[in-house]
Motif scaffolding. Structure first.
Motif, PDB file in Angstrom:
ATOM      1  N   HIS A   1      28.366 -57.067  18.734  1.00 19.14           N
ATOM      2  CA  HIS A   1      27.664 -56.978  17.459  1.00 19.14           C
ATOM      3  C   HIS A   1      28.653 -56.859  16.298  1.00 19.14           C
ATOM      4  CE1 HIS A   1      23.958 -56.773  19.640  1.00 19.14           C
ATOM      5  NE2 HIS A   1      24.348 -55.686  20.296  1.00 19.14           N
ATOM      6  N   SER A   2      28.129 -56.977  15.104  1.00 18.44           N
ATOM      7  CA  SER A   2      28.940 -56.924  13.888  1.00 18.44           C
ATOM      8  C   SER A   2      29.784 -55.657  13.830  1.00 18.44           C
ATOM      9  CB  SER A   2      28.021 -56.975  12.663  1.00 18.44           C
ATOM     10  OG  SER A   2      28.667 -56.491  11.516  1.00 18.44           O
ATOM     11  N   THR A  45      27.455 -59.284   4.290  1.00 18.46           N
ATOM     12  CA  THR A  45      28.513 -59.668   5.227  1.00 18.46           C
ATOM     13  C   THR A  45      28.206 -61.018   5.846  1.00 18.46           C
ATOM     14  OG1 THR A  45      27.459 -58.567   7.118  1.00 18.46           O
ATOM     15  CG2 THR A  45      28.999 -57.251   5.796  1.00 18.46           C
ATOM     16  N   GLU A  52      28.744 -61.753   8.873  1.00 16.73           N
ATOM     17  CA  GLU A  52      28.189 -61.504  10.207  1.00 16.73           C
ATOM     18  C   GLU A  52      26.668 -61.418  10.157  1.00 16.73           C
ATOM     19  OE1 GLU A  52      31.657 -58.932  12.409  1.00 16.73           O
ATOM     20  OE2 GLU A  52      30.750 -58.111  10.596  1.00 16.73           O
ATOM     21  N   HIS A  53      26.152 -60.765   9.128  1.00 22.48           N
ATOM     22  CA  HIS A  53      24.691 -60.683   8.976  1.00 22.48           C
ATOM     23  C   HIS A  53      24.107 -62.064   8.722  1.00 22.48           C
ATOM     24  CE1 HIS A  53      20.703 -59.831   7.547  1.00 22.48           C
ATOM     25  NE2 HIS A  53      21.006 -60.276   6.339  1.00 22.48           N
ATOM     26  N   THR A 113      25.246 -64.991   9.532  1.00 26.52           N
ATOM     27  CA  THR A 113      25.323 -65.811  10.752  1.00 26.52           C
ATOM     28  C   THR A 113      24.256 -65.399  11.753  1.00 26.52           C
ATOM     29  OG1 THR A 113      27.701 -66.134  10.435  1.00 26.52           O
ATOM     30  CG2 THR A 113      26.822 -66.501  12.652  1.00 26.52           C
TER      31      THR A 113
END
Length: 261
Positions: free
Chosen positions: A208-209, A245, A247-248, A250
Motif C-alpha cells: 500500500h501507499s 499523492t 499513489e492515491h 493511481t
C-alpha cells in the motif's frame, strides 16, 4: 555499525534481527540502544521502507536488561540517585521513544523469550506474532525493580489494565497460547513458520501507499491519547495530504477501471 542489529531488505520490508547471543539480545548496552534508535531514524528518512519486522536470533527475542552490568550502568553503582535517573533517560528510555515515533508499521516476530524490557520492546511494535515457543514476562518485580523503560504505559494499552497488573505484580511468564488469549499477540505459529508469516504480513502491508501507511499509523498513535474533535481535525489534514499523492490517484484510477459485475 554495531553487530547487535542485523538488517536484511525484502523489497519495501526491512527485517531487523537482534543478534547477540552472549547477552541473549539484551537491550540495555549502549551500542544496542544506539543501534535501535539509529535504525528508527534511518527508516523514517527512507521513504522506500514501508514496513519493518523485528525479531531475535539465538532462540530468544530479548532478555531485557543486561543483568551483569545493571548496577554499574544504571543502578546503585552510579552513586547518587540522580545519576541513575539520567542513565535511564539517556539510555534505555530512548528506545520506546524511537520506536513509538517510527513512522512505518512494525511487526514483532517473537521467536522465544521476551523478558522484562524485551516484553516491553514487543509492546512497542504495532503488531506481535509469536512462535509457539515464545513466552513473555513483565518480570521487573522479581528483581525488586519497576518497569523503567515505559512498560507501565505500554502493557496496559496492549492487554488492558487488569492483565497488565497481574503480569507486573506477579512477574509470571505467559506462554504463546496465553499471550494470544489476552491479546498480547495476534497470531501464534510454529517456530519454523514465524519469519515467513511475519514477512508475508509485512509484504501485505507494504503493497500500500507509503504515505498513507505513515499517516495512518500516526493517526492511530494520536488516537490513543487525544480528544475526538482534535483527532478529527488531524484526520482531515492528513486526508487532504493523501488526496494529493500520486499513489492515491493511481489506486483510484485502478479501482474505477475495474469492470463491474
Amino acid at each position: 555499525m554495531t553487530d547487535f542489529l542485523k538488517r536484511e531488505r525484502h523489497g519495501a520490508v526491512l527485517l531487523l534481527t537482534m543478534d547477540r547471543g552472549a547477552t541473549r539480545n539484551a537491550l540495555s548496552d549502549p551500542d544496542a540502544i544506539d543501534a535501535l534508535v539509529d535504525a528508527c531514524a534511518e527508516i523514517n528518512a527512507d521513504m522506500s521502507v514501508r514496513a519493518v519486522v523485528l525479531t531475535g536470533a539465538h532462540g530468544v527475542f530479548s532478555s531485557g536488561g543486561n543483568l551483569k552490568t545493571l548496577s554499574t550502568a544504571v543502578g546503585a553503582g552510579l552513586g547518587e540517585p540522580v545519576q541513575s535517573r539520567l542513565a535511564y533517560r539517556n539510555g534505555i528510555q530512548r528506545v520506546p521513544l524511537a520506536l513509538c515515533n517510527l513512522e512505518v508499521p512494525t511487526i514483532a516476530a517473537v521467536n522465544g523469550p521476551a523478558i522484562g524490557a524485551g516484553c516491553d520492546l514487543a509492546c512497542m511494535c504495532d503488531i506481535r506474532i509469536a512462535a509457539d515457543e515464545a513466552r513473555f514476562a513483565e518480570s521487573f518485580v522479581k528483581l525488586g525493580l519497576t518497569p523503567g523503560d515505559g512498560g507501565a504505559w505500554l502493557l496496559p494499552r496492549v492487554v488492558g489494565m487488569s492483565r497488565a497488573c497481574e503480569m507486573a505484580f506477579t512477574g509470571r511468564s505467559v506462554d504463546a497460547a496465553q499471550a494470544l488469549g489476552m491479546g498480547l499477540v495476534s497470531q501464534v505459529v510454529e517456530q519454523g513458520a514465524l519469519l515467513p508469516a511475519a514477512l508475508a504480513l509485512a509484504q501485505e502491508i507494504a503493497q500500500h501507499s507509503g504515505h498513507a501507511l505513515r499517516l495512518t499509523k500516526r493517526l492511530l498513535r494520536e488516537g490513543q491519547h487525544t480528544r475526538l474533535d482534535t483527532l478529527l481535525e488531524l484526520s482531515a489534514g492528513f486526508q487532504a495530504l493523501a488526496h494529493h499523492t500520486q499513489e492515491h490517484a493511481t489506486a483510484l484510477d485502478a479501482f474505477l477501471d475495474k469492470p463491474r459485475g
